[in-house]
Structure formats: structure tokens, C-alpha cells
Write an enzyme that holds these catalytic residues in place. Sequence first.
Site, PDB file in Angstrom:
ATOM      1  N   ALA A 115       0.957  -1.296  -0.127  1.00 42.62           N
ATOM      2  CA  ALA A 115      -0.014   0.112  -0.011  1.00 42.62           C
ATOM      3  C   ALA A 115       0.988   1.207  -0.035  1.00 42.62           C
ATOM      4  CB  ALA A 115      -0.911  -0.028   1.274  1.00 42.62           C
ATOM      5  N   GLU A 116       1.950   1.178   0.822  1.00 43.82           N
ATOM      6  CA  GLU A 116       2.632   2.534   0.723  1.00 43.82           C
ATOM      7  C   GLU A 116       3.630   2.876  -0.176  1.00 43.82           C
ATOM      8  OE1 GLU A 116       2.634   4.872   3.214  1.00 43.82           O
ATOM      9  OE2 GLU A 116       1.463   3.915   4.723  1.00 43.82           O
ATOM     10  N   SER A 117       4.384   2.055  -0.787  1.00 47.92           N
ATOM     11  CA  SER A 117       4.977   2.050  -1.965  1.00 47.92           C
ATOM     12  C   SER A 117       5.252   1.250  -3.192  1.00 47.92           C
ATOM     13  CB  SER A 117       6.603   2.015  -1.270  1.00 47.92           C
ATOM     14  OG  SER A 117       6.975   0.677  -0.998  1.00 47.92           O
TER      15      SER A 117
END
Length: 128
Positions: A25-27
Amino acid sequence: ETEEIQAAAYKHNVDPALIHAVISAESGYNPLARSHAGAAGLMQLMPATAQRFGARNRLDPTENIHAGTRYLRVLMDLFDNDLELVLAAYNAGENAVIRAGHQIPPYKETMTYVPRVLKYYDNYRTRM
């Protein structure tokens, strides 16, 4: 990175599937990712969070994974393993969750982030 995730998961007692979900989700697994807000690396650590959890170089995958996983562990302890609150705090900060009365804070980004990471988490748990 998978070996580092396994090592961090074991060291900090965090489900590796959760670490994979947060990174997805983040990167999207881009170790050089940077956000408009100033977060960086695989787990998108803000400078203060990286410093708090011992990552000198946020773009170093090993340091980033270990610091991000340490942060998840602290949040899990703080919010009694309530994954919705843990993920909301990872996204918006633990104080935002506390101020919201131990609920997901009413931020659009956080309200879409939590179910997105939980969906990734379910997918990784069935595959691991």
C-alpha cells in the site's frame, strides 16, 4: 526484500503478511518511493518516525523495513492488536487515532487506506 521482511517479522513479532501489506500500500515495493508529504522508502517513513525507530537512511530497504516494523509493533501494543486502529495510526499517526477516541480518524486518506491494507493483508495471508 522478502528475507528482510521475514527477519524483521521474526525480530519484532509482527506477521510478515502485515509487513508485505503495508509495503504494498505504501510504496508498491519501490525502495526509492517518496510522498508529497515527505515520507520515503518501502514503508514510507516520515523523517521523525525513521529517527524514532532507528533508520538513518530511509531509502535503505533494510533500515526502512526494520524501522517500519518496529513502529507497527509499537502500534500493535498501543492499540491492543486492533489492526484497523494500528493501520489508521500508521497512516495518520497514533495521536490522531487517540484524539478520534480510539476510532479511525475521519480523514479521507486514512478511511480508504485501512480497508486497502486489510485487503492486501488477507491476500498475503492466504498465499504465505
